[in-house]
Design an enzyme around this catalytic site. Structure first.
Site, PDB file in Angstrom:
ATOM      1  N   LYS A  22       0.834  -1.212   0.000  1.00 10.13           N
ATOM      2  CA  LYS A  22       0.000   0.000   0.000  1.00 10.13           C
ATOM      3  C   LYS A  22       0.865   1.256   0.000  1.00 10.13           C
ATOM      4  O   LYS A  22       0.649   2.175  -0.781  1.00 10.13           O
ATOM      5  CB  LYS A  22      -0.902  -0.015   1.241  1.00 10.13           C
ATOM      6  CG  LYS A  22      -1.564   1.319   1.532  1.00 10.13           C
ATOM      7  CD  LYS A  22      -2.423   1.280   2.781  1.00 10.13           C
ATOM      8  CE  LYS A  22      -1.686   1.462   4.087  1.00 10.13           C
ATOM      9  NZ  LYS A  22      -1.416   2.853   4.493  1.00 10.13           N
ATOM     10  N   ASN A  23       1.840   1.290   0.919  1.00 13.26           N
ATOM     11  CA  ASN A  23       2.601   2.528   1.089  1.00 13.26           C
ATOM     12  C   ASN A  23       3.618   2.766  -0.024  1.00 13.26           C
ATOM     13  O   ASN A  23       4.217   3.834  -0.100  1.00 13.26           O
ATOM     14  CB  ASN A  23       3.281   2.556   2.461  1.00 13.26           C
ATOM     15  CG  ASN A  23       2.250   2.749   3.568  1.00 13.26           C
ATOM     16  OD1 ASN A  23       1.097   3.088   3.291  1.00 13.26           O
ATOM     17  ND2 ASN A  23       2.652   2.504   4.802  1.00 13.26           N
ATOM     18  N   ARG A 101      -4.562  10.666   4.624  1.00 11.70           N
ATOM     19  CA  ARG A 101      -3.530  11.704   4.648  1.00 11.70           C
ATOM     20  C   ARG A 101      -2.578  11.617   3.462  1.00 11.70           C
ATOM     21  O   ARG A 101      -2.020  12.623   3.041  1.00 11.70           O
ATOM     22  CB  ARG A 101      -2.710  11.568   5.924  1.00 11.70           C
ATOM     23  CG  ARG A 101      -3.512  11.636   7.180  1.00 11.70           C
ATOM     24  CD  ARG A 101      -2.588  11.389   8.336  1.00 11.70           C
ATOM     25  NE  ARG A 101      -1.436  12.274   8.229  1.00 11.70           N
ATOM     26  CZ  ARG A 101      -1.394  13.515   8.669  1.00 11.70           C
ATOM     27  NH1 ARG A 101      -2.430  14.022   9.267  1.00 11.70           N
ATOM     28  NH2 ARG A 101      -0.318  14.246   8.508  1.00 11.70           N
ATOM     29  N   CYS A 125      -4.534  12.711  13.479  1.00 19.19           N
ATOM     30  CA  CYS A 125      -5.241  11.439  13.303  1.00 19.19           C
ATOM     31  C   CYS A 125      -5.013  10.580  14.524  1.00 19.19           C
ATOM     32  O   CYS A 125      -4.374  11.014  15.483  1.00 19.19           O
ATOM     33  CB  CYS A 125      -4.831  10.750  12.013  1.00 19.19           C
ATOM     34  SG  CYS A 125      -3.207  10.021  12.093  1.00 19.19           S
ATOM     35  N   ARG A 130       0.788  14.561  13.313  1.00 15.51           N
ATOM     36  CA  ARG A 130       1.201  14.370  11.925  1.00 15.51           C
ATOM     37  C   ARG A 130       1.150  15.643  11.053  1.00 15.51           C
ATOM     38  O   ARG A 130       0.393  15.702  10.079  1.00 15.51           O
ATOM     39  CB  ARG A 130       0.410  13.226  11.278  1.00 15.51           C
ATOM     40  CG  ARG A 130       0.579  11.929  12.033  1.00 15.51           C
ATOM     41  CD  ARG A 130      -0.103  10.788  11.366  1.00 15.51           C
ATOM     42  NE  ARG A 130       0.602  10.323  10.187  1.00 15.51           N
ATOM     43  CZ  ARG A 130       0.139   9.396   9.364  1.00 15.51           C
ATOM     44  NH1 ARG A 130      -1.026   8.856   9.579  1.00 15.51           N
ATOM     45  NH2 ARG A 130       0.839   9.017   8.319  1.00 15.51           N
ATOM     46  N   LEU A 134       7.389  19.661   7.083  1.00 16.59           N
ATOM     47  CA  LEU A 134       8.628  19.300   6.377  1.00 16.59           C
ATOM     48  C   LEU A 134       8.405  19.305   4.861  1.00 16.59           C
ATOM     49  O   LEU A 134       9.285  19.702   4.098  1.00 16.59           O
ATOM     50  CB  LEU A 134       9.127  17.916   6.818  1.00 16.59           C
ATOM     51  CG  LEU A 134       9.415  17.769   8.315  1.00 16.59           C
ATOM     52  CD1 LEU A 134       9.780  16.330   8.651  1.00 16.59           C
ATOM     53  CD2 LEU A 134      10.548  18.699   8.730  1.00 16.59           C
ATOM     54  N   ASP A 315       5.010   0.706  11.911  1.00 20.93           N
ATOM     55  CA  ASP A 315       3.804   0.044  11.402  1.00 20.93           C
ATOM     56  C   ASP A 315       3.700  -1.422  11.832  1.00 20.93           C
ATOM     57  O   ASP A 315       2.707  -2.086  11.518  1.00 20.93           O
ATOM     58  CB  ASP A 315       3.741   0.150   9.867  1.00 20.93           C
ATOM     59  CG  ASP A 315       3.475   1.569   9.405  1.00 20.93           C
ATOM     60  OD1 ASP A 315       3.089   2.410  10.237  1.00 20.93           O
ATOM     61  OD2 ASP A 315       3.657   1.852   8.196  1.00 20.93           O
ATOM     62  N   ARG A 407      -8.542  -0.685   4.792  1.00 22.69           N
ATOM     63  CA  ARG A 407      -7.693   0.344   4.183  1.00 22.69           C
ATOM     64  C   ARG A 407      -6.334  -0.223   3.805  1.00 22.69           C
ATOM     65  O   ARG A 407      -5.695   0.280   2.890  1.00 22.69           O
ATOM     66  CB  ARG A 407      -7.464   1.493   5.176  1.00 22.69           C
ATOM     67  CG  ARG A 407      -8.701   2.283   5.474  1.00 22.69           C
ATOM     68  CD  ARG A 407      -8.370   3.433   6.367  1.00 22.69           C
ATOM     69  NE  ARG A 407      -7.329   4.275   5.746  1.00 22.69           N
ATOM     70  CZ  ARG A 407      -6.827   5.362   6.280  1.00 22.69           C
ATOM     71  NH1 ARG A 407      -7.265   5.773   7.445  1.00 22.69           N
ATOM     72  NH2 ARG A 407      -5.898   6.052   5.662  1.00 22.69           N
TER      73      ARG A 407
HETATM   74  C1  EPZ Z   1       4.351   6.961   6.215  1.00 22.79           C
HETATM   75  O1  EPZ Z   1       3.596   8.036   6.738  1.00 22.79           O
HETATM   76  C2  EPZ Z   1       3.410   5.778   6.120  1.00 22.79           C
HETATM   77  N1  EPZ Z   1       2.304   6.120   5.236  1.00 22.79           N
HETATM   78  C3  EPZ Z   1       2.920   5.415   7.506  1.00 22.79           C
HETATM   79  O2  EPZ Z   1       2.120   4.252   7.375  1.00 22.79           O
HETATM   80  C4  EPZ Z   1       4.112   5.105   8.402  1.00 22.79           C
HETATM   81  O3  EPZ Z   1       3.672   4.854   9.724  1.00 22.79           O
HETATM   82  C5  EPZ Z   1       5.074   6.298   8.418  1.00 22.79           C
HETATM   83  O4  EPZ Z   1       5.463   6.642   7.050  1.00 22.79           O
HETATM   84  C6  EPZ Z   1       6.362   6.043   9.195  1.00 22.79           C
HETATM   85  O5  EPZ Z   1       7.035   4.938   8.667  1.00 22.79           O
HETATM   86  C7  EPZ Z   1       2.465   6.048   3.928  1.00 22.79           C
HETATM   87  O6  EPZ Z   1       3.520   5.705   3.413  1.00 22.79           O
HETATM   88  C8  EPZ Z   1       1.289   6.365   3.072  1.00 22.79           C
HETATM   89  P1  EPZ Z   1       6.446  10.355   8.138  1.00 22.79           P
HETATM   90  P2  EPZ Z   1       4.147   9.524   6.687  1.00 22.79           P
HETATM   91  O7  EPZ Z   1       6.328  11.622   7.389  1.00 22.79           O
HETATM   92  O8  EPZ Z   1       4.924   9.704   5.450  1.00 22.79           O
HETATM   93  C9  EPZ Z   1       6.628  13.628  11.601  1.00 22.79           C
HETATM   94  C10 EPZ Z   1       0.299   2.799   7.925  1.00 22.79           C
HETATM   95  O9  EPZ Z   1      -0.211   2.262   8.946  1.00 22.79           O
HETATM   96  N2  EPZ Z   1       6.474  14.624  10.539  1.00 22.79           N
HETATM   97  O10 EPZ Z   1       7.634   9.493   7.898  1.00 22.79           O
HETATM   98  O11 EPZ Z   1       3.021  10.425   6.964  1.00 22.79           O
HETATM   99  C11 EPZ Z   1       5.385  12.767  11.772  1.00 22.79           C
HETATM  100  O12 EPZ Z   1       4.406  13.397  12.560  1.00 22.79           O
HETATM  101  C12 EPZ Z   1       0.843   4.196   8.000  1.00 22.79           C
HETATM  102  O13 EPZ Z   1       0.339   2.245   6.813  1.00 22.79           O
HETATM  103  C13 EPZ Z   1       6.574  15.968  10.837  1.00 22.79           C
HETATM  104  O14 EPZ Z   1       6.801  16.354  11.997  1.00 22.79           O
HETATM  105  O15 EPZ Z   1       5.123   9.497   7.944  1.00 22.79           O
HETATM  106  C14 EPZ Z   1       5.976  11.525  12.412  1.00 22.79           C
HETATM  107  O16 EPZ Z   1       6.144  11.751  13.783  1.00 22.79           O
HETATM  108  C15 EPZ Z   1       0.385   5.072   9.069  1.00 22.79           C
HETATM  109  N3  EPZ Z   1       6.419  16.869   9.821  1.00 22.79           N
HETATM  110  C16 EPZ Z   1       7.345  11.411  11.745  1.00 22.79           C
HETATM  111  O17 EPZ Z   1       7.639  12.721  11.234  1.00 22.79           O
HETATM  112  C17 EPZ Z   1       6.179  16.483   8.533  1.00 22.79           C
HETATM  113  O18 EPZ Z   1       6.055  17.357   7.653  1.00 22.79           O
HETATM  114  C18 EPZ Z   1       7.428  10.413  10.584  1.00 22.79           C
HETATM  115  O19 EPZ Z   1       6.352  10.658   9.692  1.00 22.79           O
HETATM  116  C19 EPZ Z   1       6.091  15.116   8.234  1.00 22.79           C
HETATM  117  C20 EPZ Z   1       6.246  14.195   9.251  1.00 22.79           C
END
Ligand code: EPZ
Length: 429
Positions: A22-23, A101, A125, A130, A134, A315, A407
């Site tokens: 999915k991701n 998202r 969420c 989230r 960045l 995850d 999902r």
């Molecule tokens: C991806 O989410 C995945 N989703 C998530 O999968 C996964 O948990 C996550 O990466 C971490 O591995 C998809 O790929 C669609 P991040 P993403 O940006 O990209 C913070 C699932 O169950 N952050 O790497 O949204 C954020 O809050 C899901 O399949 C900021 O502060 O995750 C988090 O604490 C849920 N500012 C950390 O960074 C930003 O602009 C990592 O988030 C972006 C992120």
């Protein structure tokens, strides 16, 4: 709303075909907005999140064709053709972004190709606040102007994006993907420093390169993208879902079963493999995937901490916690990626698990067994954690809010039932 009813206590035996990730699929689909030509994606999983993004791409003006259905064993995935010949709208509306998202991944491609995009700001969420700061700071470094208005991010770059160096203060999968897509059509060179290294990033870079992008270093901390003036169509096969594979690996371990996970890739699951080995589980690489079973019948409580790839994935944290509830001894599980990803703990406790949360860590004291109960899931991975707990527990577990599972897990109950689980979906109007 549908429910899943499980009667636990049966070891899982047999083969499970791992679906497309999915991701990985979501950013690959968004990348199709970067070209007027057709992008053909194979091994696409059949999931609600994929349908949500397909809906958004259609609203933006792309034409989508789904060729072929899921094979009966789910192994072949689907083939999706996306052709964004013309962008008809630049707006990702609130009603779709709030559902998923990952919709924010259309921002980079739209901005790079069209010089403008409007995306509803996703709210918090179930697993944390989230933010997308960045992503936005990165676009600004490439020369975009960003405004927040009426809950929408309005990004413009009337003269196109210009390459630059972006040093991420924190590793972000989504921001790395969004910036990699945007920089592919920017003028000049972009360097992403402290980039995410997940296999899904490499998969996206592979598609972008097949579309004519010039990207080096994907999979490492620094990614160099030399912008090109246009991208073309391409064909690509989505990588197998490492989180689905990891979930079933832990289902095999939890039930003292023996599962062959077809298509699972050991190189994507090294951190899980190391952890499970310490906990008494064998993951053996075969020429068809990974075979998983306990090494000597016992599960041993083992500490775990989530980290960005190549560390142990957030995850899989909830599912690992379910596994530890019946291990011998105690295990400390620490979540470092999201601030609120322990919502499954009270539900596991309702099934008799002994877990205490202290800040970002949870201490699990293993018990001989769990007891089935009605439980409610708050997010996707919390749902699969509760399925694992239900497979182990004595008696009946009724999992509500199954839409979270749909999902991200393709035909979960069918795959588990084929390996001997007593699991069924109860459809309710
Ligand atoms: C991806 O989410 C995945 N989703 C998530 O999968 C996964 O948990 C996550 O990466 C971490 O591995 C998809 O790929 C669609 P991040 P993403 O940006 O990209 C913070 C699932 O169950 N952050 O790497 O949204 C954020 O809050 C899901 O399949 C900021 O502060 O995750 C988090 O604490 C849920 N500012 C950390 O960074 C930003 O602009 C990592 O988030 C972006 C992120």
């Amino acid at each position: 709303m549908d429910k899943i009813v499980i009667r636990g206590g049966r070891p899982l035996q047999g083969e499970i075909a791992v679906s497309g990730a999915k991701n990985a699929a979501l950013p690959l689909m968004a990348a199709a907005l970067l070209t007027e030509q057709t992008v053909r994606l194979g091994n696409l999983p059949h999931l609600v999140d994929i349908a949500t993004l397909a809906n958004l791409l259609t609203r933006l003006g792309a034409e989508l064709h789904l060729n072929g259905q899921c094979a009966p064993d789910g192994h072949d995935g689907r083939v999706l053709e996306i052709c964004a010949r013309r962008i008809a709208s630049h707006v990702a509306p609130y009603d779709l972004v709030r559902k998923m998202r990952a919709s924010v991944l259309v921002l980079g491609p739209l901005l790079a190709r069209e010089g403008r995009a409007e995306v509803s700001l996703p709210g918090g969420c179930a697993i944390g606040t989230r933010p997308i700061d960045l992503h936005l700071e990165g676009f600004k470094r490439l020369g975009a102007e960003i405004e927040l208005d009426g809950g929408y991010v309005k990004a413009t770059a009337p003269n196109g994006l210009k390459g630059g160096e972006i040093v991420f203060p924190k590793v972000s999968v989504g921001a790395t993907e969004n910036l990699m897509m945007a920089a592919s059509l920017a003028e000049g060179e972009t360097l992403l420093v402290n980039a995410a290294r997940e296999p899904e990033i490499v998969d996206l870079a592979n598609l972008l390169c097949a579309m004519g992008a010039d990207i080096e270093g994907a999979g490492s901390e620094q990614i160099c993208i030399r912008g090109v003036s246009a991208l073309h169509g391409a064909e690509h096969t989505v990588i197998p879902d490492r989180i689905e594979a990891g979930t079933y690996a832990m289902a095999a371990a939890a039930t003292d079963g023996d599962l062959h996970l077809l298509g699972a890739r050991a190189d994507h699951l090294a951190a899980l493999s190391e952890l499970l080995t310490k906990a008494g589980v064998t993951l053996e690489e075969t020429n068809r995937g990974l075979r998983v079973r306990r090494a000597n019948g016992r599960l041993v409580g083992t500490d775990a901490m989530t980290e960005a790839f190549p560390g142990f994935p957030t995850d899989l944290q909830a599912q690992y916690m379910a596994l530890m509830t019946t291990a011998e001894g105690a295990a400390m599980v620490t979540e470092t990626i999201f601030e609120n990803r322990f919502m499954h703990v009270p539900e596991l406790c309702r099934m008799g698990a002994e877990i205490v949360v202290h800040g970002a860590s949870a201490l699990i004291r293993g018990k001989p067994t769990l007891k089935g109960a009605p439980v409610m899931a708050t997010d996707l991975r919390a749902s699969s954690c509760l399925v694992l707990a239900g497979l182990v527990a004595e008696g009946e577990t009724e999992l509500n809010r199954v839409y979270h599972l749909d999902r991200g897990y393709e035909r979960l109950e069918a795959k588990l039932a084929a390996c001997g689980a007593d699991i069924r979906r109860v459809r309710e109007a």
